[in-house]
Design an enzyme around this catalytic site. Sequence first.
Site, mmCIF file in Angstrom:
data_model
loop_
_atom_site.group_PDB
_atom_site.id
_atom_site.type_symbol
_atom_site.label_atom_id
_atom_site.label_comp_id
_atom_site.label_asym_id
_atom_site.label_seq_id
_atom_site.Cartn_x
_atom_site.Cartn_y
_atom_site.Cartn_z
ATOM 1 N N GLN A 227 51.281 34.060 43.145
ATOM 2 C CA GLN A 227 51.076 33.790 44.577
ATOM 3 C C GLN A 227 51.510 32.368 44.916
ATOM 4 O O GLN A 227 52.148 32.131 45.943
ATOM 5 C CB GLN A 227 49.607 34.014 44.946
ATOM 6 C CG GLN A 227 49.214 35.483 44.835
ATOM 7 C CD GLN A 227 47.745 35.723 45.087
ATOM 8 O OE1 GLN A 227 46.961 34.792 45.237
ATOM 9 N NE2 GLN A 227 47.350 36.981 45.113
ATOM 10 N N ASP B 34 44.887 41.628 36.447
ATOM 11 C CA ASP B 34 44.144 42.514 37.353
ATOM 12 C C ASP B 34 43.522 43.697 36.607
ATOM 13 O O ASP B 34 42.715 44.433 37.176
ATOM 14 C CB ASP B 34 45.068 43.035 38.466
ATOM 15 C CG ASP B 34 45.494 41.915 39.410
ATOM 16 O OD1 ASP B 34 44.820 40.865 39.441
ATOM 17 O OD2 ASP B 34 46.501 42.082 40.121
HETATM 18 C C1 S3P Z 1 49.429 38.813 42.894
HETATM 19 C C2 S3P Z 1 49.304 37.860 41.941
HETATM 20 C C3 S3P Z 1 48.137 37.704 41.072
HETATM 21 C C4 S3P Z 1 47.262 38.954 41.106
HETATM 22 C C5 S3P Z 1 47.051 39.461 42.496
HETATM 23 C C6 S3P Z 1 48.384 39.819 43.142
HETATM 24 C C7 S3P Z 1 50.664 38.856 43.707
HETATM 25 O O1 S3P Z 1 47.350 36.615 41.504
HETATM 26 O O2 S3P Z 1 46.032 38.703 40.479
HETATM 27 O O3 S3P Z 1 46.240 40.604 42.502
HETATM 28 O O4 S3P Z 1 50.945 39.881 44.353
HETATM 29 O O5 S3P Z 1 51.393 37.845 43.707
HETATM 30 P P1 S3P Z 1 47.732 35.097 41.124
HETATM 31 O O6 S3P Z 1 49.058 34.812 41.693
HETATM 32 O O7 S3P Z 1 46.657 34.275 41.751
HETATM 33 O O8 S3P Z 1 47.727 35.023 39.659
#
Ligand code: S3P
Length: 415
Positions: free
Chosen positions: A155, A302
């Site tokens: 993210q 996840d």
């Molecule tokens: C996601 C990234 C992950 C994941 C989330 C979805 C994404 O989080 O846990 O459910 O779609 O980029 P982080 O980027 O905080 O690791």
Amino acid sequence: MRLRGELQFPGDKSISHRVLIAGALAHGKSFFTNCATGLDVKSTAACLRQCGIELDLRCSVGTVTGGEFKNPLMALHCGNSGTTARLLTGLLAGQHIQAELTGDVSLSDRPMGRVLHPLRIMGADVHATNRKLPLKIRSAPLKGISYTLPVPSAQVKSAILLAGLGAEGQTVIFSPLPSRDHTEIMLKQSGVNIEIRQQKIILSPGTGELEPFKMDLPGDPSTASFFAAAAAVLPGSELFLKNILANPSRIGFFEILRKMNAGLEWLEIREDRGEKVGDLRVQSGTLQGVEIGEAEIPALIDELPILAVLATQAVGKTVVTGAGELRVKETDRIRAISENLKKIGGDIEELPDGFIISGPSQLHGGEIKTYGDHRIAMAFSVAALLSGGPVRLDDEACIDVSCPEFFQLIRKACN
Ligand code: S3P
């Protein structure tokens, strides 16, 4: 009880958010099918519409027509979705938009400093009291940066890349540990000048406009993992999980299942718009405990709630460390897993950054507190299938955040 048959899954949630965003940035109309139908993706769609993007999403099929972003008249409500909040912060800063982002109670307690920090270095005018939502963005010129990700977060990486599309000069991101790479894959597929190396991404923005596309989204491996887990434990089970996203940054859970001694085979791997897709056969086995450390975490982050449930059925100890990120997900998932597993007969020791589970345990009935977290609710719904007594969730509706089809799919697999 056993699980048998063939299942198709709704589109991957991470890719669904990105399809809407890439379509919004494209020059023309993009078409997509098998988009995720959960509330999180609907939040992204609604926010983009509020920014003047023409977006039609009915069930899992839709179109999005790229165009100029406009300042939304009202706050953008990101619901429960961290991906919406973080990706849109970067996207809107890059599009020089003035906006306010809000979220539900859970999202309003999640850290936003991790995106605010790099975006401010880029020149973004972004503010949030205590580095949490609500967050305000004001239009400011951005410049590219070189940034090393302090946490392996897709993210954060995506927020920087999306901001980088509207920045002057190159944006370079170093990732000591890999995280899901859908944003960079999608940008490359859409004609953006982006170089993807093992630990480094180099984005050189051009006109800022992307090419429109057509995409049939692959099934979500994170949703499929709940079914694979149940099939791995329940004797006599054999499931064929069709059209599952097989991106290496997302399939760590299936590799662990294989290590634990479940029957697991990818039947055919193909590629669509840069993403690997395959069919997966899962058969039950006598499961063994495993050790999982920091380097393996991002590819199964996840899936850790369902892995914990599975570990109660494995012989020996399962040790998970390096997963402190679980404490800042939709809820503190380490605490939620530990508290709930203990209630239904699991043997778990909570660690600051993970847990140790000793198995096998005969699970029994109990009352589960989901904390409104969809993955906790789905993991303990699978625990209900494995337990000797009724397992009740305080909130089943929260599953709609990612997979409204969950119980329908469970019923299909149990037939
Ligand atoms: C996601 C990234 C992950 C994941 C989330 C979805 C994404 O989080 O846990 O459910 O779609 O980029 P982080 O980027 O905080 O690791």
